[in-house]
Design a protein around this motif. Structure first.
Motif, PDB file in Angstrom:
ATOM      1  N   MET A   1       0.999  -1.600  -0.104  1.00  0.00           N
ATOM      2  CA  MET A   1       0.248  -0.136  -0.095  1.00  0.00           C
ATOM      3  C   MET A   1       0.802   1.188   0.198  1.00  0.00           C
ATOM      4  N   LEU A 476      -8.133   0.092   0.834  1.00  0.00           N
ATOM      5  CA  LEU A 476      -7.042  -0.277   0.323  1.00  0.00           C
ATOM      6  C   LEU A 476      -5.857  -1.849  -0.374  1.00  0.00           C
ATOM      7  N   ALA A 477      -5.438  -1.357   1.639  1.00  0.00           N
ATOM      8  CA  ALA A 477      -4.632  -2.464   2.032  1.00  0.00           C
ATOM      9  C   ALA A 477      -5.182  -3.616   1.653  1.00  0.00           C
ATOM     10  N   GLU A 480      -4.473  -4.576  -1.960  1.00  0.00           N
ATOM     11  CA  GLU A 480      -3.204  -4.832  -2.527  1.00  0.00           C
ATOM     12  C   GLU A 480      -2.806  -6.557  -2.509  1.00  0.00           C
ATOM     13  N   GLU A 481      -3.088  -6.848  -0.678  1.00  0.00           N
ATOM     14  CA  GLU A 481      -2.922  -7.911  -0.065  1.00  0.00           C
ATOM     15  C   GLU A 481      -3.852  -9.551  -1.124  1.00  0.00           C
ATOM     16  N   SER A 483      -5.452  -8.868  -4.730  1.00  0.00           N
ATOM     17  CA  SER A 483      -6.094  -9.073  -6.053  1.00  0.00           C
ATOM     18  C   SER A 483      -4.836  -9.682  -6.727  1.00  0.00           C
ATOM     19  N   ASN A 547      -8.715  -0.389  -5.440  1.00  0.00           N
ATOM     20  CA  ASN A 547      -8.004   0.338  -6.009  1.00  0.00           C
ATOM     21  C   ASN A 547      -7.392   1.647  -6.326  1.00  0.00           C
TER      22      ASN A 547
END
Ligand code: FAD
Length: 622
Positions: A1, A476-477, A480-481, A483, A547
């Motif tokens: 992130m 957001l986190a 990122e983890e 996707s 995203n």
């Protein structure tokens, strides 16, 4: 992130939102702040010049009393609002706004808003309470005055920062947290008092528009229930959460009908030409006393049209050609004057849309509609939450100090949470304030908030800022983890994207809480099932993924909508009657029950629990 910088802003008064109420609050608070050496900070998720429901402009100011000129009395306005809301209104708040509203309108004119005047220099009335304006730049003009006042007082305006929620110091509001919609910045605001004026809510219910037209609704898509979320999460008592607003507007582009009904005196008819307001008049007896007094409440007018649609008589139409013809007929003996009058009326008809709903003008043009030649389709829109218009939902706020009212606990327009104020769409049971009344109420709230600060001049504590940051940025986190675990980042078993989340919310509301698809009808069992589905959605809101900051904003907007939805469903369920047919119809309780339900329904969310209660309606002696 990406690394998010934390920006901390310390101020005396925080104004969350940048619409009509915020502009009023800013003008007034800046004045009093300067006198008392205080600082005001206004935060808007968009650009102040063009944000909120007035962004596109308006063609009329809907609340102008004309008190000094003796056009109307304040008491008459109170009676009018009470009648339109089927008896459920806070007279003290309505009265307070009415006595200040002309002042706001005169300021608008001084600041440069073109208001139509007649040959005697009097404002041109659209209806009894409304005046006509050339209002494409209405919001720009009002925002400019607020900006000047804030600048003059050394105060700040921060744009493009989305407010997520309140920060609490025990029972007192300590400020707010949010994030920039353009940069990787997390914001935390620490304030002695906060005014939450982030408008009402749209897209809680599935809109009629689909596909590329999805964003098209009567209510512009900027407001997503942030005021309701903010005040609920701060523990404030809410009122009238069941009073949604369903306007009847020109179909598909949602063009305004006010000028047609009031200025052009047009009729609304069914497909076969019957005038439902006349033919279904007897139905109004069932909603006495409100159905028998003029003007007939907006929801009942809707309802009579809906009965025609239910009976297979749709579509409904606005008889534009007939109305124009009738007005021009007064000049029929003079062909030149007749032609001129027709031209003027055509211009006014198009300008009405160009001032505030350009898309309706485009739709007319692209579907070969000439208003002077043919009628045009109208329809009931999907439901919205807009307490400043003809809905009533909002927070339960204290009445003004100098008015005799049982609803009073200190500072005017303060919610039941210490230091938290609201106005405009944010304050409930005081509808029909519209743009001008929201501004006037904002001014009042701004002044009262400064008074609160002077009496409580300490800065509340912020608490665990890092935890708030982690909460705000969690989508957001999550993206990122997870996707990379699926080939298409849109589909992933570990998260839900905001658009899909919104569709799910809208489907629940549409089908269980009386949206367009269920012809605005619901029942206890449907609502109970809707609550079960909302509980699952609530669980899954912890799995929202974003995203980028653009989607982060969409995630939080939908969380806010979801809370507005739940407050609504719980309140409709609690009120065991149908009081506002045409807005919603409880099919299992199809009648109005004055003996048991002529009361406000208020709710709070505290310690993880909803509490519902009845509060008596105490009318002012007017
Ligand atoms: P708004 O003016 O809508 O302002 C809300 C503000 O909050 C915006 O600045 C928005 O950007 C901001 N915001 C929202 N969420 C967040 C967040 N999370 N963080 C930070 N900021 C946020 N009135 C009339 O007088 N005449 C008319 O003809 C008329 N027509 C109307 C037509 C339509 C389609 C609508 C929707 C309203 C109309 N009104 C009219 C009513 C008028 O627009 C409202 O009464 C008025 O705008 C309410 O003021 P407000 O400040 O509560 O909300």
């Amino acid at each position: 992130m990406p690394n998010f910088e934390t920006v901390q802003v310390t101020t005396d008064l925080l104004i969350c939102g940048g619409g009509m109420a915020a502009a009023g609050a800013a003008v007034e608070a800046a004045y009093w702040a300067k006198k008392n050496g205080l600082k005001v900070t206004l935060v808007d998720k968009a650009a102040f010049d063009r944000s909120g429901a007035v962004a596109m402009g308006l063609s009329a100011i809907n609340e102008y009393i004309g008190y000094a000129a003796g056009d109307n009395s304040l008491e008459d306005y109170v009676k009018y609002v009470r009648q339109d809301l089927m008896g459920i209104a806070r007279d003290d708040l309505v009265y307070n706004i009415a006595r200040h509203v002309d002042g706001s309108v005169h300021l608008f004119e001084k600041w440069g808003l073109p208001i139509w005047t007649d040959e005697n220099g009097k404002f041109v009335r659209e209806g009894r309470w409304q005046i006509m304006i050339n209002g494409e730049s209405y919001k720009v003009i009002v925002a400019e005055a607020a900006k000047n006042a804030m600048k003059d007082a050394g105060c700040d305006i921060i744009e493009r920062v989305f407010i997520v929620g309140p920060i609490m110091d025990g029972e007192r509001v300590a400020g707010a947290y949010g994030f920039s919609t353009r940069e990787n910045k997390f914001y935390v605001f620490n304030a002695k008092a906060t005014i939450a004026v982030m408008g009402g809510a749209v897209h809680v219910f599935r809109p009629r528009s689909v596909g590329e037209g999805l964003g098209r609704s009567w209510y512009p898509p900027f407001n997503s229930g942030s005021t309701t979320y903010f005040t609920l999460q701060a523990g404030a008592e809410m009122t009238c959460q069941e009073i949604r607003f369903i306007p009847v507007r020109f179909k598909d582009a949602y063009g305004p009908v006010g000028a047609w009904f009031l200025l052009f005196k047009s009729r609304a008819t069914s497909a076969t030409g019957g005038e439902y307001m006349a033919e279904r008049k007897a139905e109004l007896n069932n909603w006495a006393p409100y159905g028998l007094v003029k003007p007939i409440p907006a929801n009942l007018r809707n309802y009579l049209g809906m009965l025609d649609v239910d009976a297979g008589l749709g579509p409904l139409y606005m008889e534009t050609a007939e109305a124009i013809q009738k007005l021009a007929d007064a000049f029929k003996d003079d062909p030149k004057a007749f032609k001129k009058k027709m031209k003027t009326l055509e211009n006014e008809a198009w300008e009405d849309f160009l001032d505030m709903t350009c898309s309706q003008a485009l739709l007319w043009a692209s579907s070969n509609i000439y208003p002077e030649q043919s009628r045009s389709e109208i329809a009931a829109c999907e439901p919205y939450f807009i307490g400043s218009h003809s809905g009533g939902s909002g927070a339960w706020v204290s009445g003004p100090e100098d008015v005799s009212t049982p609803y009073k606990w200190g500072y005017g327009n303060m919610t039941t949470t210490k230091g938290l104020f609201t106005a405009g769409d944010g304050s409930g049971a005081s509808s029909h304030k519209f743009s001008s009344g929201s501004h006037a109420e904002g001014r009042f709230a701004g002044k009262e908030a400064v008074r609160f600060i002077l009496d409580n001049n300490t800065l509340p504590a912020l608490g665990d800022v890092e935890a708030l940051k982690a909460k705000a940025l969690a989508p957001l986190a999550r993206f990122e983890e997870f996707s990379a675990l699926s080939t298409d980042p849109l589909l992933n078993p570990n998260y839900i994207r905001p658009m899909q989340f919104m569709f799910r919310l809208q489907k629940i509301m549409d089908e269980y809480a009386g949206g367009v698809v269920s012809a605005f009808k619901t029942s206890d069992k449907l609502l109970e099932r809707g609550l079960e589905l909302l509980a699952m959605l609530q669980d899954d809101s912890g799995k929202l993924a974003a995203n980028g900051v653009y989607e982060l904003e969409r995630c939080w907007e939908n969380v806010h909508r979801m809370w507005q939805a739940e407050a609504h469903v719980r309140t409709i369920l609690f009120r065991e009657e149908t009081r506002w047919p045409g807005y919603y119809f409880r099919a299992d309780k199809p009648k109005m029950d004055e003996a048991n339900w002529k009361c406000f329904v208020n709710c709070t969310f505290k310690d993880g629990k909803w509490e519902m209660k009845k509060v008596p309606v105490v009318p002012m002696d007017v």
